[in-house]
Write an enzyme that holds these catalytic residues in place. Sequence first.
Site, PDB file in Angstrom:
ATOM      1  N   ASP A 486       0.884  -1.168   0.000  1.00 28.62           N
ATOM      2  CA  ASP A 486       0.000   0.000   0.000  1.00 28.62           C
ATOM      3  C   ASP A 486       0.923   1.221   0.000  1.00 28.62           C
ATOM      4  O   ASP A 486       2.096   1.097   0.355  1.00 28.62           O
ATOM      5  CB  ASP A 486      -0.886  -0.039   1.249  1.00 28.62           C
ATOM      6  CG  ASP A 486      -1.811   1.157   1.339  1.00 28.62           C
ATOM      7  OD1 ASP A 486      -2.293   1.602   0.295  1.00 28.62           O
ATOM      8  OD2 ASP A 486      -2.033   1.653   2.462  1.00 28.62           O
ATOM      9  N   ASP A 852      -1.268  -0.895   5.881  1.00 26.96           N
ATOM     10  CA  ASP A 852      -1.485  -0.359   7.226  1.00 26.96           C
ATOM     11  C   ASP A 852      -2.859  -0.732   7.781  1.00 26.96           C
ATOM     12  O   ASP A 852      -3.288  -0.196   8.787  1.00 26.96           O
ATOM     13  CB  ASP A 852      -1.285   1.158   7.243  1.00 26.96           C
ATOM     14  CG  ASP A 852      -2.256   1.876   6.313  1.00 26.96           C
ATOM     15  OD1 ASP A 852      -3.010   1.186   5.612  1.00 26.96           O
ATOM     16  OD2 ASP A 852      -2.257   3.120   6.304  1.00 26.96           O
ATOM     17  N   ASP A 856      -7.086  -2.572   3.373  1.00 26.07           N
ATOM     18  CA  ASP A 856      -6.207  -3.626   2.864  1.00 26.07           C
ATOM     19  C   ASP A 856      -6.548  -5.004   3.437  1.00 26.07           C
ATOM     20  O   ASP A 856      -5.903  -5.986   3.090  1.00 26.07           O
ATOM     21  CB  ASP A 856      -4.734  -3.317   3.219  1.00 26.07           C
ATOM     22  CG  ASP A 856      -4.255  -2.010   2.623  1.00 26.07           C
ATOM     23  OD1 ASP A 856      -4.655  -1.719   1.484  1.00 26.07           O
ATOM     24  OD2 ASP A 856      -3.504  -1.287   3.281  1.00 26.07           O
TER      25      ASP A 856
END
Length: 1220
Positions: A486, A852, A856
């Site tokens: 990410d 994080d 995700d």
Amino acid sequence: MEEESKKDHQALLNPGEENELEVFGYQTQKLRRVLFLVTSLLTCGVLPLIFYWKPQWRVWAYCIPCSLQEADTVLLRTTDEFQRYMRKKVICLYLSTLKIPISKNTEEPLVADCHSVINKAVLKPELKLRCIQVQKIRYVWNNLEKKFQKVGLLEDSNSCYDIHHTFGLGLTTEEQEIRRLVCGPNAIEVEIQPIWKLLVKQVLNPFYVLQVFTLTLWLSQGYIEYSVAIIILSVLSIGLSVYDLRQQSVKLHNLVEDHNKVQVKITVKGKGLQELESRLLVPGDVLILPGKLSLPCDAVLIDGSCVVNEGMLTGESIPVIKTPLPHAENTTAWKSHSLEDYRKHVLFCGTEVIQVKTSGQGPVRAVVLQTGYNTAKGDLVRSILYPRPLNFKLYNDAFKFIVSLAFLGIMGFFYALGVYKYHGASPQDTMAMALLLLTVAVPPVLPAALTTGIVYAQRRLKKKRIFCISPQRINMCGQINLVCFDKTGTLTEDGLDLWGTVPTVDNCFQEVHSFTSGKALPWGPLCAAMASCHSLILLDGTIQGDPLDLKMFEGTAWQIIEDCNADYCELGISDSNVIIKPGPKASQTPVEAIIVLRQFPFSSSLQRMSVVAQLAGEDHFHVYVKGAPEMLARFCRPETVPRNFPKELRNYTVQGFRVIALAHKVLKMEKLSEVISLTREHVESELTFLGLLVMENRLKKETKAVLKELSEARIRTVMITGDNLQTAITVAKNSEMIPRGSQVILVEAKEPEEFTPASVTWQLVENQENGPGKNETYINIGDSSVPVEEKGSCYHFAMSGKSYQVILQHFNSLLPKILVNGTIFARMSPGQKSSLVEEFQKLNYYVGMCGDGANDCGALKMAHAGISLSEQEASVASPFTSKTTNIECVPHLIREGRAALVSSFGVFKYLTMYGMIQFIGTSLLYWQLQLFGNYQYLMQDVAITLMVCLTMSATHAYPKLAPYRPSGQLLSPPLLLSVVLNACFNCIVQVCAFLLLKQQPWYCEVYRYSKCFLDSQSNFSTNVSLSRNGTGNGALLPGSVLSFESTTLWPITTINCITTAFIFSKGKPFRKPIYTNYIFSFLLASALGLTIFLQFSDFQDIYRGMEFVPTVTSWRVSVLVAALTQFCVAFFVEDAILQNRALWLLIKKECGIYSKSQYRIWQRKLAKDPTWPPTNRTDYSGDGRNGFYINQGFESSEQIPKEKLNLGGQTTEQHFWTRL
């Protein structure tokens, strides 16, 4: 008829979902059941044990297939590659047990919701329904549609109108009771497993059952010391496993326990408010939200708004504003009405309500959508209780290896039967010795030893603040060759710094206002937009919300005020509205305050948010919108967007800035009631473009070094972000994820329109290293000077989530070609992130995902190794969690994974060889009805093998990542040859020693106690006297241990075990050298020294204890030399040939053997394709000449016109690719 019968017999549960299951109907036969019970007694419980391991066999044994409607037992099978089975009993629920009057009229519905499965599931007049409970979810039999359906949730087919009018006033007491019985309690209950149950589960593991059989046999033969040692170790192992499982069970129970004890208020139809425990809630109840509350269920907001902390779900502790479901009159399903943005109305279970805002028409209310394990939190807990099984080749290969060793043991079993029968031994002794040889081939510590490397790696990871909930995945980390990252919060800093604003006036960009100058932002529509268009809230005197919103708001120097004073209240503003006024440091403004009346929250799918506000003192309203510049420009009037907008935007994004666009319009209405009924589509249209807000997003200081390390290790890195594509490209270049000099090709795909098919445009992105205007020289992809194998690294594809979706749907065959060199994936939604990871896995990549936690979670669960940098509850579903919030954890994990994998292979090879060494030695002794002594076995098994297994894997990972991965296959030629050749060397040495011994002048068969042996004692350099006839170890035949053969073969086999452990403990490039593992090195040296000492010592007590026969010193030296020579040969073959990577690569090249991984196949194809990669052109999915390319797996035939279907076959696809 047969097809109809088959259709009735089986069905699908949760079609298309991750937990999809096939369900088969069966009826229990009493006669078969009686036969099963009798057979169970006759087999002393062996049959029930087998059926415990194979539940499908149990069902097939005493049930007959039938339709699901008549079934009393169902067999469930997963539809993945593992095809796991579960057996479930069909339960009948009777509504007549309820103490309420229930109508038995078939025409009268039981519940008011016409969409509810309950009306279709209850049989009248019996008032009975059938259900099954699978992985904590209840399914009821739908009598009309003839299938099992989930209960415990409101059907998605309900429209906004249905939710407001069917459930808005609450449920009746009667309907609540019916739903409670059918849906079950609203509780996420994780049972703390009783210790006895955990113990039984562990003991009934096939491995431990085999061990019980082996130990029973050994104890019966007098091998007491070794058996006791194994029993102690097994008890410790089982005890630790039970303790670990119990602790996990307690931890998970404590995590969800409070959820079931929340006191809530609901509205009961005809009775008003009622307080009850949350476990009594049912779908359809109207929940009153009084203020701060931990949500005990999923609910849809129907009145008022509230602020929720969704950290449990997203991993980000950022307040999220929830708005009520609109009062739409249409019949569209409520989720479809709000499209992907339906989540803005939903309050998820486990999230925290931190603030409520009434609409002025009563309390904040929400309708219960889902209860129990159907909720968001329930789904999270279920993913922990029932994790996705690992598909790792190592474990499949290990099973095949153990089976082949078992076959070797079976051969030994028949060999022993033949030998002992030939010598006329009793049937009882023959069977005992044959079974003994059978157990020698498969070492009982084999499966347990495989986990030691994982245990050590887990311990080392813990020291590096990386925590793991799925230890088996550590080995898988050793195979990772692609890592997805990410961007925001992972590669770059979490926070953003304000850089400046670029306002527009009269369709032209003005001078940049820099925030670093210290000057206040001048008043104007742009300042008003920045002050009001955000989702910030005032909580306990502190402004909280999204970091981007917070930074933007701070740049205006305005303030959010808590109390609504008299002046504002006169305007008709309610307490629920946000009021913003200038702060002491704000620029001079004629406006006293801005009142935010309505808010349309930010959505990742829409890429924008908007507010309707009123400036104090004015009688009209304003709309302020902010969002992704490309998206927002579409909703602005063209004449207000500067002509150089794309160039100006690119000017900032290529430098890595985060850019937000702002827009505004004045609403032509004066009544507040009109504002409340506005739709988002109306608000976000015909806007005036205001300008750009430019923010700086810095790389974390560790990012560049880590990406360089991964690149040097030839591990691909990919960026998957929700940010702007140009910003992502710049961050990738600055971090050197895209190396200097590489080309970036922008892939833009468009959906088909009325007269235009779907298209893909390939555009070469200009390289700009030092800001706008400085072009870099391009690299010619087709240049013959570029080596073929490195050609793939010269270019990188970049695309947006929208393009990815179009390619997935319309150009599916093109997708692998793009993914092989795809590096940047921007503007990706959470679902697209998961899909992309899955597509990479289809190409046989071992995928790591580091994020994080925000958006995700799906990708983290989907990846082979998901690493969450968030400590929020959502990250519980991620296999790994790093407490250090940067990407340094990724190489740490890969290093430890590689070390653990190599350790597992080393231990596996060692134990296989150890079994074969003992098998060969024991087989040779069996030829003369002899055995190794009790203490001889004990020395090999406990002092060497056990210690080796416990310490061999303790070698630390090598600090530098090698540019290649360790082998992930046990059944690879180097490994198979390693075992086979070592077994051959050992067999040759043992057989030669066995045969040469018989040629010695002093040799005699000791067990016959011939005069020859007694006379020859005087020739030995020892005064050892062998007076006893038996061996005292419970062996079958007198003198069956005491022999020259066992005395000769024991030091050879023992030294072999030690040297094999040394040979298989490979250090570089994946582990540190062997001497750094001090305990292991010391144990090997000690064991070798002790073996040589025992061999050459002339002490009577040692000879008696070890059951040796004295031999001449020259023979002992010869035996030692033979064992050490074998070590030298084996070491040379292993190190110089079998572990010589360059040699194997050469052999593969000469033989034309190439990797069968899909991504390798594509790389080879594309390297030979002179037309790839395409640049600066557009390709279409079809044209007038060759028809349309259709992805048959994505579209159904109903959606495709017949004329397209006639042309959309394989030929069309090939024709299209010929054009490419």
